[in-house]
Design an enzyme around this catalytic site. Structure first.
Site, mmCIF file in Angstrom:
data_model
loop_
_atom_site.group_PDB
_atom_site.id
_atom_site.type_symbol
_atom_site.label_atom_id
_atom_site.label_comp_id
_atom_site.label_asym_id
_atom_site.label_seq_id
_atom_site.Cartn_x
_atom_site.Cartn_y
_atom_site.Cartn_z
ATOM 1 N N PRO A 1 0.819 -1.232 0.000
ATOM 2 C CA PRO A 1 0.000 0.000 0.000
ATOM 3 C C PRO A 1 0.844 1.269 0.000
ATOM 4 O O PRO A 1 0.568 2.217 0.739
ATOM 5 C CB PRO A 1 -0.785 -0.128 1.318
ATOM 6 C CG PRO A 1 0.138 -0.902 2.219
ATOM 7 C CD PRO A 1 0.968 -1.810 1.348
ATOM 8 N N GLY A 2 1.896 1.320 -0.833
ATOM 9 C CA GLY A 2 2.783 2.482 -0.882
ATOM 10 C C GLY A 2 2.369 3.451 -1.978
ATOM 11 O O GLY A 2 1.186 3.561 -2.331
ATOM 12 N N ALA A 3 3.357 4.149 -2.560
ATOM 13 C CA ALA A 3 3.053 5.208 -3.524
ATOM 14 C C ALA A 3 2.271 4.662 -4.720
ATOM 15 O O ALA A 3 1.260 5.242 -5.132
ATOM 16 C CB ALA A 3 4.360 5.866 -3.981
ATOM 17 N N LYS B 1 8.298 -2.759 -3.557
ATOM 18 C CA LYS B 1 9.585 -2.575 -4.223
ATOM 19 C C LYS B 1 10.120 -3.961 -4.605
ATOM 20 O O LYS B 1 9.799 -4.970 -3.933
ATOM 21 C CB LYS B 1 10.567 -1.877 -3.264
ATOM 22 C CG LYS B 1 10.226 -0.396 -3.033
ATOM 23 C CD LYS B 1 10.991 0.454 -3.998
ATOM 24 C CE LYS B 1 10.548 1.907 -4.065
ATOM 25 N NZ LYS B 1 10.674 2.666 -2.843
ATOM 26 N N TRP C 1 2.128 -13.320 1.034
ATOM 27 C CA TRP C 1 0.846 -12.841 0.488
ATOM 28 C C TRP C 1 0.522 -13.539 -0.821
ATOM 29 O O TRP C 1 -0.618 -13.927 -1.075
ATOM 30 C CB TRP C 1 0.889 -11.328 0.264
ATOM 31 C CG TRP C 1 0.630 -10.515 1.497
ATOM 32 C CD1 TRP C 1 1.483 -9.670 2.143
ATOM 33 C CD2 TRP C 1 -0.593 -10.479 2.245
ATOM 34 N NE1 TRP C 1 0.879 -9.116 3.233
ATOM 35 C CE2 TRP C 1 -0.403 -9.583 3.314
ATOM 36 C CE3 TRP C 1 -1.831 -11.105 2.103
ATOM 37 C CZ2 TRP C 1 -1.409 -9.309 4.251
ATOM 38 C CZ3 TRP C 1 -2.832 -10.834 3.031
ATOM 39 C CH2 TRP C 1 -2.621 -9.951 4.086
ATOM 40 N N ASN D 1 9.433 -1.512 -11.412
ATOM 41 C CA ASN D 1 10.429 -1.149 -12.410
ATOM 42 C C ASN D 1 11.321 -2.341 -12.731
ATOM 43 O O ASN D 1 11.419 -3.287 -11.943
ATOM 44 C CB ASN D 1 11.258 0.035 -11.913
ATOM 45 C CG ASN D 1 10.546 1.356 -12.180
ATOM 46 O OD1 ASN D 1 9.925 1.534 -13.235
ATOM 47 N ND2 ASN D 1 10.633 2.287 -11.247
ATOM 48 N N LYS E 1 12.050 2.219 -20.346
ATOM 49 C CA LYS E 1 11.863 2.703 -18.965
ATOM 50 C C LYS E 1 13.056 2.314 -18.106
ATOM 51 O O LYS E 1 13.526 3.093 -17.274
ATOM 52 C CB LYS E 1 10.555 2.119 -18.393
ATOM 53 C CG LYS E 1 10.264 2.497 -16.937
ATOM 54 C CD LYS E 1 9.586 3.841 -16.809
ATOM 55 C CE LYS E 1 9.531 4.389 -15.386
ATOM 56 N NZ LYS E 1 8.564 3.767 -14.525
ATOM 57 N N ASN F 1 15.506 4.574 -15.670
ATOM 58 C CA ASN F 1 15.692 4.257 -14.250
ATOM 59 C C ASN F 1 17.160 4.008 -13.920
ATOM 60 O O ASN F 1 17.650 4.402 -12.867
ATOM 61 C CB ASN F 1 14.894 2.998 -13.859
ATOM 62 C CG ASN F 1 13.411 3.241 -13.775
ATOM 63 O OD1 ASN F 1 12.615 2.371 -14.097
ATOM 64 N ND2 ASN F 1 13.012 4.411 -13.338
ATOM 65 N N PRO G 1 16.624 0.131 1.648
ATOM 66 C CA PRO G 1 17.293 -0.614 0.577
ATOM 67 C C PRO G 1 16.936 -0.004 -0.777
ATOM 68 O O PRO G 1 15.821 0.467 -0.978
ATOM 69 C CB PRO G 1 16.704 -2.027 0.694
ATOM 70 C CG PRO G 1 16.171 -2.117 2.075
ATOM 71 C CD PRO G 1 15.751 -0.725 2.465
HETATM 72 N N1 LIG Z 1 6.592 5.860 -6.896
HETATM 73 C C1 LIG Z 1 6.657 6.064 -8.199
HETATM 74 O O1 LIG Z 1 6.423 7.187 -8.667
HETATM 75 C C2 LIG Z 1 6.983 4.920 -9.144
HETATM 76 C C3 LIG Z 1 6.801 5.129 -10.527
HETATM 77 C C4 LIG Z 1 7.016 4.071 -11.388
HETATM 78 C C5 LIG Z 1 7.403 2.839 -10.914
HETATM 79 N N2 LIG Z 1 7.600 2.670 -9.559
HETATM 80 C C6 LIG Z 1 7.990 1.322 -9.114
HETATM 81 O O2 LIG Z 1 6.860 0.748 -8.482
HETATM 82 C C7 LIG Z 1 7.286 -0.193 -7.470
HETATM 83 C C8 LIG Z 1 6.649 0.227 -6.141
HETATM 84 O O3 LIG Z 1 7.228 1.481 -5.763
HETATM 85 P P1 LIG Z 1 6.594 2.471 -4.683
HETATM 86 O O4 LIG Z 1 7.169 3.816 -4.981
HETATM 87 O O5 LIG Z 1 5.111 2.321 -4.610
HETATM 88 O O6 LIG Z 1 7.237 1.892 -3.331
HETATM 89 P P2 LIG Z 1 6.792 2.200 -1.830
HETATM 90 O O7 LIG Z 1 6.096 3.517 -1.761
HETATM 91 O O8 LIG Z 1 8.003 1.987 -0.985
HETATM 92 O O9 LIG Z 1 5.708 1.088 -1.523
HETATM 93 C C9 LIG Z 1 6.006 -0.239 -1.198
HETATM 94 C C10 LIG Z 1 4.906 -0.723 -0.285
HETATM 95 O O10 LIG Z 1 5.089 -2.124 -0.054
HETATM 96 C C11 LIG Z 1 4.887 -2.346 1.327
HETATM 97 N N3 LIG Z 1 5.528 -3.602 1.734
HETATM 98 C C12 LIG Z 1 6.798 -3.819 2.100
HETATM 99 N N4 LIG Z 1 6.992 -5.108 2.433
HETATM 100 C C13 LIG Z 1 5.786 -5.706 2.289
HETATM 101 C C14 LIG Z 1 5.332 -7.034 2.497
HETATM 102 N N5 LIG Z 1 6.128 -7.992 2.958
HETATM 103 N N6 LIG Z 1 4.031 -7.311 2.250
HETATM 104 C C15 LIG Z 1 3.190 -6.339 1.803
HETATM 105 N N7 LIG Z 1 3.571 -5.066 1.603
HETATM 106 C C16 LIG Z 1 4.851 -4.756 1.835
HETATM 107 C C17 LIG Z 1 5.493 -1.131 1.992
HETATM 108 O O11 LIG Z 1 5.043 -1.049 3.325
HETATM 109 P P3 LIG Z 1 5.807 -0.141 4.443
HETATM 110 O O12 LIG Z 1 5.249 1.231 4.276
HETATM 111 O O13 LIG Z 1 5.430 -0.781 5.694
HETATM 112 O O14 LIG Z 1 7.273 -0.209 4.117
HETATM 113 C C18 LIG Z 1 4.927 -0.041 1.084
HETATM 114 O O15 LIG Z 1 3.602 0.262 1.462
HETATM 115 C C19 LIG Z 1 8.821 -0.120 -7.463
HETATM 116 O O16 LIG Z 1 9.358 -1.133 -8.275
HETATM 117 C C20 LIG Z 1 9.094 1.265 -8.079
HETATM 118 O O17 LIG Z 1 10.389 1.327 -8.665
HETATM 119 C C21 LIG Z 1 7.378 3.668 -8.673
#
Ligand SMILES: NC(=O)c1ccc[n+]([C@@H]2O[C@H](COP(=O)([O-])OP(=O)(O)OC[C@H]3O[C@@H](n4cnc5c(N)ncnc54)[C@H](OP(=O)(O)O)[C@@H]3O)[C@@H](O)[C@H]2O)c1
Length: 292
Positions: free
Chosen positions: A8-10, A73, A83, A99, A175, A179, A254
């Site tokens: 549930p992140g970004a 990530k 899960w 990514n 992409k 990155n 990380p």
């Molecule tokens: N953000 C962007 O703009 C963007 C754009 C394009 C692509 N991406 C890619 O999209 C992917 C996700 O990125 P993000 O930015 O959304 O990362 P993020 O904000 O760090 O979100 C990751 C989420 O996963 C949760 N998590 C960690 N361990 C877990 C587990 N064992 N079980 C369930 N949930 C767990 C984290 O919880 P906690 O909060 O507890 O750590 C967090 O809510 C990455 O590969 C990134 O490179 C991101």
């Protein structure tokens, strides 16, 4: 259609908000029972996610679902495997919103026989506070032009742009090259202003050319002009902005260096393409990540 989002992140929050707007009751899975998540949308509106509290224990999973969207990530895939075991079976599709170019290789062994759909995510979003995500642009996803790609497009309907691309290999590598080049920022711990330094700009151009050469060897239809536009796009980024790999470094989290940078070096080695920039950058990123 029964849909779960893991992470549930970004990205996970933006995707969950979109799915809820499309009428789905999403099962949202994390590692902490967050009880409120708000997504600030590009039009200034806010979406309060209905699927809270976030499920924090795979024992709470409602069983096997049709669609599981993995939005952790890449460094968190092993931890998220519990899960996947609880939610995915041979009739499921696991859409991997991460990514990199190794979606299938990395997730198939964890997916319980489910089909794995690689997804390239084109959106800027950021968690600005616990439970608050800012979505800076419209949600656009690229998927292979196949049965499961069409299935994902159908789930989102009009709430997201889901492009079914015939040449997914090229899309994914394009992409990835972007990155990978952003991997310079965490090494110097600086934002876009660092590209005003001609030496760093030169390094960026050399690295973009190397990434594109490797991408071509891996089958991507990219050329010199793509290397130039990737490098110049990075060099022109606003001075005060950064990218997620820099933010991870600044926060002591990380970094996804292996799936964003190590892959360039590994693929180059496999195809006999020299990778002089990667040969320096990758060990440095790895060392930063394991620093005590
Ligand atoms: N953000 C962007 O703009 C963007 C754009 C394009 C692509 N991406 C890619 O999209 C992917 C996700 O990125 P993000 O930015 O959304 O990362 P993020 O904000 O760090 O979100 C990751 C989420 O996963 C949760 N998590 C960690 N361990 C877990 C587990 N064992 N079980 C369930 N949930 C767990 C984290 O919880 P906690 O909060 O507890 O750590 C967090 O809510 C990455 O590969 C990134 O490179 C991101």
């Amino acid at each position: 259609m029964r849909v779960a989002v893991i992470g549930p992140g970004a990205i996970g929050a933006v995707v969950t908000a979109a799915l809820e707007r499309a009428g789905h009751a999403v099962v949202l899975c994390g590692r902490r029972p967050l009880d409120r998540i708000v997504v600030e949308q590009p039009d200034g509106g806010e979406h309060v996610i209905a699927a809270t509290p976030v499920l924090a224990d795979p024992a709470q999973a409602p069983g096997r679902l049709d669609w599981i969207l993995l939005a952790t990530k890449t460094t968190q895939n092993a931890a998220a495997a519990a899960w996947l075991r609880a939610l995915a079976g041979p009739a499921s599709v696991v859409a991997v919103l991460q990514n990199g170019v190794e979606h299938r290789e990395n997730v198939e062994p964890l997916a319980g026989g489910a089909a794995v759909l690689p997804v390239i995510v084109w959106v800027g979003s950021e968690t600005v506070a616990d439970g608050r995500v800012v979505q800076r642009s419209g949600l656009r996803l690229s998927v292979p032009d196949d049965e499961h790609g069409s299935g994902l497009a159908g789930i989102f309907g009009a709430v997201a742009q889901v492009d079914r691309v015939a040449d997914f290999t090229t899309e994914a590598w394009r992409k990835l090259c972007l990155n990978a080049v952003a991997g310079i920022l965490p090494v110097v711990r600086r934002r876009g202003e660092v590209f005003r330094d001609e030496r760093v700009a030169g390094l960026t151009r050399a690295y973009a050319a190397e990434c594109v050469a490797v991408a071509r060897a891996a089958g991507a239809q990219l050329g010199e002009e793509d290397a130039v536009s990737i490098a110049e796009g990075m060099i022109a980024m606003p001075p005060d902005s950064g990218t997620s790999i820099l933010f991870d470094r600044l926060a002591g989290r990380p970094m996804e260096w292996d799936t964003r940078n190590g892959i360039i070096q590994r693929t180059g080695a496999r195809h006999g393409v020299p990778t002089p920039v990667s040969d320096v950058l990758v060990p440095v990123l790895a060392a930063l990540d394991t620093a005590p």
